[in-house]
Design a protein around this motif. Structure first.
Motif, PDB file in Angstrom:
ATOM      1  N   TYR A  32       0.819  -1.033   0.009  1.00 38.88           N
ATOM      2  CA  TYR A  32      -0.064  -0.046  -0.102  1.00 38.88           C
ATOM      3  C   TYR A  32       0.750   1.150  -0.170  1.00 38.88           C
ATOM      4  O   TYR A  32       1.810   1.264   0.745  1.00 38.88           O
ATOM      5  CB  TYR A  32      -0.907   0.026   1.159  1.00 38.88           C
ATOM      6  CG  TYR A  32      -1.970  -0.919   1.112  1.00 38.88           C
ATOM      7  CD1 TYR A  32      -1.850  -2.381   1.573  1.00 38.88           C
ATOM      8  CD2 TYR A  32      -3.377  -0.742   0.781  1.00 38.88           C
ATOM      9  CE1 TYR A  32      -2.781  -3.403   1.677  1.00 38.88           C
ATOM     10  CE2 TYR A  32      -4.232  -1.687   0.705  1.00 38.88           C
ATOM     11  CZ  TYR A  32      -3.848  -2.961   1.125  1.00 38.88           C
ATOM     12  OH  TYR A  32      -5.094  -3.918   1.081  1.00 38.88           O
ATOM     13  N   SER A  52       5.007   6.391  -1.571  1.00 37.38           N
ATOM     14  CA  SER A  52       4.627   5.127  -2.503  1.00 37.38           C
ATOM     15  C   SER A  52       4.947   3.973  -1.452  1.00 37.38           C
ATOM     16  O   SER A  52       5.555   3.918  -0.505  1.00 37.38           O
ATOM     17  CB  SER A  52       5.605   5.134  -3.577  1.00 37.38           C
ATOM     18  OG  SER A  52       7.029   5.150  -3.411  1.00 37.38           O
ATOM     19  N   ASN A  99      -3.586   3.022   0.708  1.00 45.17           N
ATOM     20  CA  ASN A  99      -4.183   2.970  -0.723  1.00 45.17           C
ATOM     21  C   ASN A  99      -3.724   1.889  -1.435  1.00 45.17           C
ATOM     22  O   ASN A  99      -2.306   1.846  -1.514  1.00 45.17           O
ATOM     23  CB  ASN A  99      -3.725   4.396  -1.175  1.00 45.17           C
ATOM     24  CG  ASN A  99      -4.403   4.683  -2.678  1.00 45.17           C
ATOM     25  OD1 ASN A  99      -4.655   3.864  -3.673  1.00 45.17           O
ATOM     26  ND2 ASN A  99      -4.612   6.021  -2.951  1.00 45.17           N
ATOM     27  N   SER A 100      -4.641   1.108  -2.086  1.00 41.76           N
ATOM     28  CA  SER A 100      -4.087   0.062  -2.704  1.00 41.76           C
ATOM     29  C   SER A 100      -3.256   0.359  -3.993  1.00 41.76           C
ATOM     30  O   SER A 100      -2.727  -0.631  -4.487  1.00 41.76           O
ATOM     31  CB  SER A 100      -5.258  -0.764  -3.076  1.00 41.76           C
ATOM     32  OG  SER A 100      -6.513  -0.409  -3.610  1.00 41.76           O
ATOM     33  N   ASP A 101      -3.424   1.540  -4.401  1.00 47.89           N
ATOM     34  CA  ASP A 101      -2.786   1.941  -5.604  1.00 47.89           C
ATOM     35  C   ASP A 101      -1.351   2.382  -4.934  1.00 47.89           C
ATOM     36  O   ASP A 101      -1.068   2.725  -4.003  1.00 47.89           O
ATOM     37  CB  ASP A 101      -3.069   3.190  -6.221  1.00 47.89           C
ATOM     38  CG  ASP A 101      -2.248   3.757  -7.350  1.00 47.89           C
ATOM     39  OD1 ASP A 101      -1.120   4.389  -7.051  1.00 47.89           O
ATOM     40  OD2 ASP A 101      -2.511   3.057  -8.763  1.00 47.89           O
ATOM     41  N   TYR A 103       1.329   4.071  -6.003  1.00 52.70           N
ATOM     42  CA  TYR A 103       1.856   5.403  -5.824  1.00 52.70           C
ATOM     43  C   TYR A 103       0.735   6.294  -4.994  1.00 52.70           C
ATOM     44  O   TYR A 103       0.969   7.597  -5.056  1.00 52.70           O
ATOM     45  CB  TYR A 103       2.160   5.779  -7.075  1.00 52.70           C
ATOM     46  CG  TYR A 103       3.364   5.037  -7.641  1.00 52.70           C
ATOM     47  CD1 TYR A 103       3.108   3.732  -8.427  1.00 52.70           C
ATOM     48  CD2 TYR A 103       4.525   5.159  -7.160  1.00 52.70           C
ATOM     49  CE1 TYR A 103       4.145   2.868  -8.911  1.00 52.70           C
ATOM     50  CE2 TYR A 103       5.737   4.279  -7.345  1.00 52.70           C
ATOM     51  CZ  TYR A 103       5.370   3.215  -8.503  1.00 52.70           C
ATOM     52  OH  TYR A 103       6.523   2.566  -8.782  1.00 52.70           O
ATOM     53  N   LEU A 105      -2.500   6.875  -5.839  1.00 53.50           N
ATOM     54  CA  LEU A 105      -3.275   7.754  -6.716  1.00 53.50           C
ATOM     55  C   LEU A 105      -4.836   7.087  -6.451  1.00 53.50           C
ATOM     56  O   LEU A 105      -4.957   6.097  -6.090  1.00 53.50           O
ATOM     57  CB  LEU A 105      -2.863   7.698  -8.077  1.00 53.50           C
ATOM     58  CG  LEU A 105      -1.520   7.875  -8.389  1.00 53.50           C
ATOM     59  CD1 LEU A 105      -1.241   7.688  -9.859  1.00 53.50           C
ATOM     60  CD2 LEU A 105      -1.019   9.413  -8.198  1.00 53.50           C
ATOM     61  N   GLY A 106      -5.726   8.052  -6.536  1.00 55.07           N
ATOM     62  CA  GLY A 106      -7.117   7.461  -6.341  1.00 55.07           C
ATOM     63  C   GLY A 106      -7.470   7.739  -4.916  1.00 55.07           C
ATOM     64  O   GLY A 106      -6.749   8.237  -4.279  1.00 55.07           O
ATOM     65  N   TYR A 108      -8.465   6.465  -1.064  1.00 57.02           N
ATOM     66  CA  TYR A 108      -7.776   5.663  -0.165  1.00 57.02           C
ATOM     67  C   TYR A 108      -8.665   4.875   0.492  1.00 57.02           C
ATOM     68  O   TYR A 108      -9.968   5.261   0.576  1.00 57.02           O
ATOM     69  CB  TYR A 108      -7.220   6.724   0.912  1.00 57.02           C
ATOM     70  CG  TYR A 108      -5.920   7.353   0.542  1.00 57.02           C
ATOM     71  CD1 TYR A 108      -5.933   8.312  -0.517  1.00 57.02           C
ATOM     72  CD2 TYR A 108      -4.755   6.942   0.933  1.00 57.02           C
ATOM     73  CE1 TYR A 108      -4.798   8.812  -0.977  1.00 57.02           C
ATOM     74  CE2 TYR A 108      -3.493   7.418   0.527  1.00 57.02           C
ATOM     75  CZ  TYR A 108      -3.436   8.448  -0.392  1.00 57.02           C
ATOM     76  OH  TYR A 108      -2.481   9.051  -0.852  1.00 57.02           O
ATOM     77  N   ASP A 109      -8.138   3.736   0.815  1.00 55.87           N
ATOM     78  CA  ASP A 109      -9.275   2.581   1.202  1.00 55.87           C
ATOM     79  C   ASP A 109      -9.383   2.391   2.750  1.00 55.87           C
ATOM     80  O   ASP A 109     -10.599   2.011   3.055  1.00 55.87           O
ATOM     81  CB  ASP A 109      -8.637   1.189   0.655  1.00 55.87           C
ATOM     82  CG  ASP A 109      -8.188   1.183  -0.876  1.00 55.87           C
ATOM     83  OD1 ASP A 109      -7.222   1.441  -1.449  1.00 55.87           O
ATOM     84  OD2 ASP A 109      -9.292   1.002  -1.437  1.00 55.87           O
TER      85      ASP A 109
END
Length: 121
Positions: A32, A52, A99-101, A103, A105-106, A108-109
């Protein structure tokens, strides 16, 4: 699921420093990207910094760049936010998020419960 617990907040005078920590448990932390956000009274939550999955890339919002440093220790499942030259306007509840991305982006989980930072003038 990823559980996040922040610590390190407190009361500090303007110009002082604090280091926030966010300990993660659950799924593999190193998968993550991590971010720090903050929310001041009466204001919307705002992004502060992200890092990241492997710590190789960081990004800061303009108003903290040069004063705050985000870092992570994947062996300890922990992300940090070193805050220097604190200002009264930095007063807020600070949240870490995962965040599972890779880096950050998008969206946050997962989110922590927050830690209060108060900077006195």
């Amino acid at each position: 699921q990823v559980q996040l617990v922040e610590s390190g907040g407190g009361l500090v005078q303007a110009g002082g420093s604090l280091r926030l920590s966010c300990a993660a448990s659950g799924r593999t932390f190193s998968n993550y990207a991590m971010g720090w956000f903050r929310q001041a009274p009466g204001k919307k939550r705002e992004f502060v910094a992200r890092i990241s999955f492997n710590g190789g890339r960081t990004y800061y919002v303009d108003f903290v760049r040069g004063r705050f440093t985000i870092s992570r220790d994947n062996a300890k499942n922990t992300v940090y936010l070193q805050m220097n030259s604190l200002k009264p306007e930095d007063t807020a509840v600070y949240y870490c998020a995962a965040n599972s991305d890779a880096y950050g982006l998008g969206l946050y989980d997962y989110w922590g419960q927050g830690t209060q930072v108060t900077v006195s003038s």
